[in-house]
Design a protein around this motif. Structure first.
Motif, PDB file in Angstrom:
ATOM      1  N   THR A   2       0.836  -1.213   0.000  1.00  0.00           N
ATOM      2  CA  THR A   2       0.000   0.000   0.000  1.00  0.00           C
ATOM      3  C   THR A   2       0.867   1.258   0.000  1.00  0.00           C
ATOM      4  O   THR A   2       0.597   2.207  -0.741  1.00  0.00           O
ATOM      5  N   TYR A   3       1.943   1.260   0.796  1.00  0.00           N
ATOM      6  CA  TYR A   3       2.803   2.459   0.836  1.00  0.00           C
ATOM      7  C   TYR A   3       3.509   2.661  -0.516  1.00  0.00           C
ATOM      8  O   TYR A   3       3.751   3.802  -0.914  1.00  0.00           O
ATOM      9  N   ILE A   4       3.828   1.565  -1.202  1.00  0.00           N
ATOM     10  CA  ILE A   4       4.470   1.695  -2.526  1.00  0.00           C
ATOM     11  C   ILE A   4       3.468   2.288  -3.521  1.00  0.00           C
ATOM     12  O   ILE A   4       3.806   3.175  -4.302  1.00  0.00           O
ATOM     13  N   VAL A  33      -7.654  -1.141   0.838  1.00  0.00           N
ATOM     14  CA  VAL A  33      -9.108  -1.335   0.679  1.00  0.00           C
ATOM     15  C   VAL A  33      -9.825  -1.716   1.977  1.00  0.00           C
ATOM     16  O   VAL A  33     -11.024  -1.473   2.129  1.00  0.00           O
ATOM     17  N   ASP A  34      -9.072  -2.298   2.918  1.00  0.00           N
ATOM     18  CA  ASP A  34      -9.719  -2.662   4.188  1.00  0.00           C
ATOM     19  C   ASP A  34     -10.169  -1.430   4.978  1.00  0.00           C
ATOM     20  O   ASP A  34     -10.978  -1.543   5.900  1.00  0.00           O
ATOM     21  N   PHE A  35      -9.666  -0.258   4.609  1.00  0.00           N
ATOM     22  CA  PHE A  35     -10.053   0.958   5.322  1.00  0.00           C
ATOM     23  C   PHE A  35     -11.367   1.557   4.793  1.00  0.00           C
ATOM     24  O   PHE A  35     -11.914   2.484   5.394  1.00  0.00           O
ATOM     25  N   ILE A  36     -11.856   1.032   3.672  1.00  0.00           N
ATOM     26  CA  ILE A  36     -13.056   1.639   3.069  1.00  0.00           C
ATOM     27  C   ILE A  36     -14.285   1.529   3.996  1.00  0.00           C
ATOM     28  O   ILE A  36     -14.902   2.545   4.328  1.00  0.00           O
ATOM     29  N   GLU A  50      -5.372  -2.351  -3.448  1.00  0.00           N
ATOM     30  CA  GLU A  50      -5.857  -3.711  -3.157  1.00  0.00           C
ATOM     31  C   GLU A  50      -4.826  -4.470  -2.315  1.00  0.00           C
ATOM     32  O   GLU A  50      -3.675  -4.053  -2.176  1.00  0.00           O
ATOM     33  N   PHE A  51      -5.258  -5.623  -1.832  1.00  0.00           N
ATOM     34  CA  PHE A  51      -4.427  -6.403  -0.916  1.00  0.00           C
ATOM     35  C   PHE A  51      -3.281  -7.134  -1.583  1.00  0.00           C
ATOM     36  O   PHE A  51      -3.383  -7.560  -2.736  1.00  0.00           O
ATOM     37  N   LEU A  52      -2.252  -7.317  -0.807  1.00  0.00           N
ATOM     38  CA  LEU A  52      -1.281  -8.350  -1.111  1.00  0.00           C
ATOM     39  C   LEU A  52      -1.854  -9.615  -0.471  1.00  0.00           C
ATOM     40  O   LEU A  52      -2.211  -9.624   0.712  1.00  0.00           O
TER      41      LEU A  52
END
Ligand code: AMP
Ligand code: ZN
Length: 481
Positions: A44-46, A242-245, A272-274
């Motif tokens: 996500t940070y990348i 996406v988990d923060f949505i 999106e998730f890894l």
């Protein structure tokens, strides 16, 4: 060229238009510093760093604020359960301050290793308690809060469009809530703004006085209070995974809009998730890897960054050792191609059939890709086409690669230059081989080639020139394709 970004709020790609001409105000949800960041967090940070680099390349200046959560993020992400920092402090027998300092430093080290451009402001939640209290007071004055025996809660039923970011089915949630154990909240989606410190031991380490009693802020209020403090009550971009949505960002929007009575963020972007074994990589599922785990298998942070660039940020990316190994090999090849190009350019090599239009075509394709909602896999494909093209002069290729890498952030040119620096012994053999070739002593030239290759180098004969560079920095050197 316009920058087009997918906005979670409107569920479509939109032309990016900043609040202030030429400037981007951007807030990204940073780490909860109770442990090392796992490579899912780092994906996500990348993505956020690539977004920033794309905006910078398109000519904007950026004011980027990122938070460090050092209080209030509870196990399970909701409004109950132990504080992640306090739990880690208890388990690791260190003070909360020690935990926070240690893992903040670890996070900053990881970010640096991944070539992530630091934010303009890194804001710690515990240093912004008064701003959070102030915001809760405003919400209280406006009638959005109520008190339970464990804290001050936000009444989500007071906002008619609560849950719009995630498209939450509020009625469905209410149905589900009838069998919910927590009877304190009025609505299942209500969340804590301020939690009272528990009366029973162990005593919390991170707690503050407030108009409602001693306690600590909820996790969501920190991002609302700090983003608005530094970026104002209308800013451009807010990002996270996406988990923060459905929870964290939904609740930030609720707090902000209840406080100000208007929209405070124009573009919401989510990575999106890894994934691993078909599920989310997550600390609670105990299926995580860190950069240190990758290092043990000789995978560099840059190889992980390259691995992430090969997938679009809105697509889940499955982590396997085979897939990351392939990314590592592919990056090695890209560095080798670049090293060869550097040497060719230094030698003043020119291609036989130059196509003058080609670089401009690639440049346009690259821009089209990155400005189309950060299509990095496509942009990488353009990079490869350039590096493999037989009709672009080496010096021009290098200019393009340098330009493209301002967005990829792979530090490609430096890595390639390092490979072109060969030791004196190899240099000596390489000179002998030049002589052998001049004398048409092919047998000797082949023998010397083998010798150079055995010591981990690549030899390329181009017309009358010979180029020698290190094959790879790793033990598991790939073959050059
Ligand atoms: P946390 O430290 O839990 O607050 O999470 C930091 C960031 O990592 C947030 O933006 C999350 O959405 C993101 N994140 C967590 N797990 C993953 C994952 N498996 N893949 C991608 N991003 C993730
Ligand atoms: Zn946040």
């Amino acid at each position: 060229m316009d920058v087009n970004l997918y906005n979670t709020l409107t569920r479509q790609k939109e032309k990016f238009e900043p609040v202030k001409t030429g400037e981007v105000s951007m807030y990204t949800c940073g780490p909860t510093v109770y442990n090392y960041a796992h490579i899912g967090n780092l994906r996500t940070y990348i993505f956020e760093d690539v977004l920033k680099r794309v905006l910078l390349r398109s000519g904007y200046t950026i004011n980027h604020v990122e938070n460090v959560t050092d209080v209030g993020h509870l196990v399970g992400d909701g409004s109950s359960g132990e504080d992640k920092i306090e739990k880690s402090s208890r388990e690791q027998k260190k003070t909360a301050v020690e935990i926070v300092d240690f893992f903040t430093k670890a996070y900053l080290r990881d970010s640096e290793r991944l070539n992530i451009i630091p934010p303009n402001i890194l804001a710690k939640a515990s240093l912004h308690i008064s701003e959070q209290v102030e915001m809760i007071r405003t919400l209280e004055e406006k009638g959005f809060t109520y008190k339970t025996n464990d804290g001050i809660y936000f009444d989500t039923s007071k906002l008619p469009d609560y849950g719009k970011l995630a498209g939450l089915n509020i009625e469905g949630l209410k149905e589900g809530a009838r069998i919910e154990a927590n009877q304190q909240r009025k609505n299942p989606t209500d969340f804590a703004l301020w939690k009272f410190s528990p009366k029973e031991p162990p005593k919390r380490q991170m707690e503050w006085e407030s108009p409602w009693g001693i306690g600590f802020p909820g996790w969501h209020i920190e991002c609302s209070a700090m983003s608005i403090k530094y970026l104002g009550d209308l800013f451009d971009i807010h990002c996270g995974g996406v988990d923060f949505i459905p929870l964290h960002h939904t609740n930030e929007i609720a707090q902000n809009e209840a406080t100000f009575g208007h929209k405070t963020v124009n573009y919401w972007l989510h990575g999106e998730f890894l994934m691993i074994d078909g599920g989310k990589m997550s600390k609670s599922l105990n299926n995580i890897f860190t950069l240190a785990d990758l290092k043990k298998k000789d995978i560099s942070p840059t190889a992980f960054r390259y691995f992430c660039l090969n997938a679009h940020y809105r697509q889940p990316l499955n982590f396997t050792w085979q897939a990351i190994g392939q990314a590592k090999d592919s990056l090695d090849n890209l560095i080798n191609h670049t090293a060869e190009t550097i040497l060719e350019s230094q030698a003043g090599q020119k291609v036989e059939k130059k196509n003058d239009d080609e670089p401009a075509v690639y440049l346009a394709k690259f821009d089209e890709s990155i400005y189309n909602d950060l299509n990095m896999p496509q942009a990488l494909a353009v990079m490869w086409e350039v590096m493999k093209s037989p009709s672009i002069n080496p010096a021009r290729k290098l200019t393009l690669a340098t330009d493209f890498d301002t967005v990829f952030g792979l530090d490609l040119i430096r890595l390639a230059r390092m490979r072109t620096k060969i030791d004196s012994e190899t240099k000596k053999i390489a000179c002998e081989r030049i002589e052998a070739r001049k004398n048409k002593d092919w047998e000797k030239a082949d023998k010397l080639r083998l010798e150079i290759e055995k010591s981990g180098h690549i030899v390329i004969d181009r017309h009358d020139s010979q180029f020698v560079f290190k094959n790879s920095d790793s033990k598991r050197a790939p073959h050059r394709k």
